[in-house]
Design an enzyme around this catalytic site. Sequence first.
Site, PDB file in Angstrom:
ATOM      1  N   HIS A  94      -6.944   2.477   1.266  1.00  0.00           N
ATOM      2  CA  HIS A  94      -7.078   3.246   2.503  1.00  0.00           C
ATOM      3  C   HIS A  94      -5.760   3.948   2.814  1.00  0.00           C
ATOM      4  O   HIS A  94      -4.793   3.334   3.261  1.00  0.00           O
ATOM      5  CB  HIS A  94      -7.485   2.310   3.649  1.00  0.00           C
ATOM      6  CG  HIS A  94      -7.601   2.999   4.963  1.00  0.00           C
ATOM      7  ND1 HIS A  94      -7.399   2.354   6.170  1.00  0.00           N
ATOM      8  CD2 HIS A  94      -7.897   4.294   5.282  1.00  0.00           C
ATOM      9  CE1 HIS A  94      -7.559   3.204   7.164  1.00  0.00           C
ATOM     10  NE2 HIS A  94      -7.864   4.395   6.648  1.00  0.00           N
ATOM     11  N   GLU A 135      -3.401   0.685   2.897  1.00  0.00           N
ATOM     12  CA  GLU A 135      -4.077  -0.608   2.876  1.00  0.00           C
ATOM     13  C   GLU A 135      -4.763  -0.764   1.527  1.00  0.00           C
ATOM     14  O   GLU A 135      -5.502   0.121   1.099  1.00  0.00           O
ATOM     15  CB  GLU A 135      -5.146  -0.696   3.965  1.00  0.00           C
ATOM     16  CG  GLU A 135      -4.649  -1.036   5.337  1.00  0.00           C
ATOM     17  CD  GLU A 135      -5.789  -1.206   6.323  1.00  0.00           C
ATOM     18  OE1 GLU A 135      -5.848  -2.258   6.982  1.00  0.00           O
ATOM     19  OE2 GLU A 135      -6.626  -0.296   6.452  1.00  0.00           O
ATOM     20  N   ASN A 165      -7.936  -0.280  11.118  1.00  0.00           N
ATOM     21  CA  ASN A 165      -9.034   0.317  11.881  1.00  0.00           C
ATOM     22  C   ASN A 165      -9.849  -0.710  12.651  1.00  0.00           C
ATOM     23  O   ASN A 165     -10.508  -0.365  13.632  1.00  0.00           O
ATOM     24  CB  ASN A 165      -9.946   1.130  10.959  1.00  0.00           C
ATOM     25  CG  ASN A 165      -9.399   2.518  10.701  1.00  0.00           C
ATOM     26  OD1 ASN A 165      -8.544   2.995  11.442  1.00  0.00           O
ATOM     27  ND2 ASN A 165      -9.865   3.177   9.670  1.00  0.00           N
TER      28      ASN A 165
END
Length: 289
Positions: free
Chosen positions: A138, A150, A188
């Site tokens: 990510h 990530e 997130n």
Amino acid sequence: MSIVGVIGAGMMGQGIAQTSAQFGHQVLLTDISLEIAEKGKGTIAKTLDKLVGRGKLDAAEAKTVLSRITPVGEYAPLSEADIIIEAATEREEIKHKIFEEVVKHLKADAILASNTSSIPITRMAARVPDPSRFIGMHFFNPVPVMGLIEIIPGLPTSAETTAKARAFAESLKKEVVLAGDEPGFVVNRILCPMLNEAIFVLGAGMGSIEDIDKGCHIGLNHPMGPLTLADFVGLDTLFEIIKVLYATTGDSKYRPAPLLVKYVEAGWIGRKVGRGFYDYTGEKPVPTR
């Protein structure tokens, strides 16, 4: 990893391609057509020109970086890639269709990574022939500026694949967070509910767009307010992430704010279209409510 395949020539794909090329990797950039891939490279060229104009990049280096990016209109050339990164829209069915085709061209020692920001990796890995070589990576927008990636191993992801993904991330001079394979991962899972809650607060009339942003910007010492950030992320992307959190966990605290749904339905999805919680068509952003 000397050759990087990037699937998706939009904002995120462009950022991954540019960053990879800036750190010496050859990049194959593809999308649903060669025309779109070439357009993506054209946008990268403009970005590099701006960096040259600001004195942040040498003109010769910018030319070299751009020369490392090759637009392609099909997946077959990706058979040369050591890592293929999918950076398509945050919709699981679209990603599965991509994986179904690209694995036909994945060389034996290459890894396949998804730039998903919320979708469980194990679930997606189950749809590819060799899930041990599938992993989540990510990236954060804008990729050339943001210093974090990530890395999310799924249940079947091998230790070797995780090590390769980390080594690639570190070759881009990024810090790495190793995240568990839960919806939204680490960042997130914390951020998107906050943005969604800010939209609930706006919809309830508890504060104006500007006051909500000012309150969090100054009161929480955040670099920007949550509604400004939501526009930057893209309200459509935020909506898809929130839907994944809600559907996967079944927890009502993740239900999308009705006003978020309304903005997405209106096509007011943020900076990329010039209108979200702010109108960006003038000299300075103006609230749309």
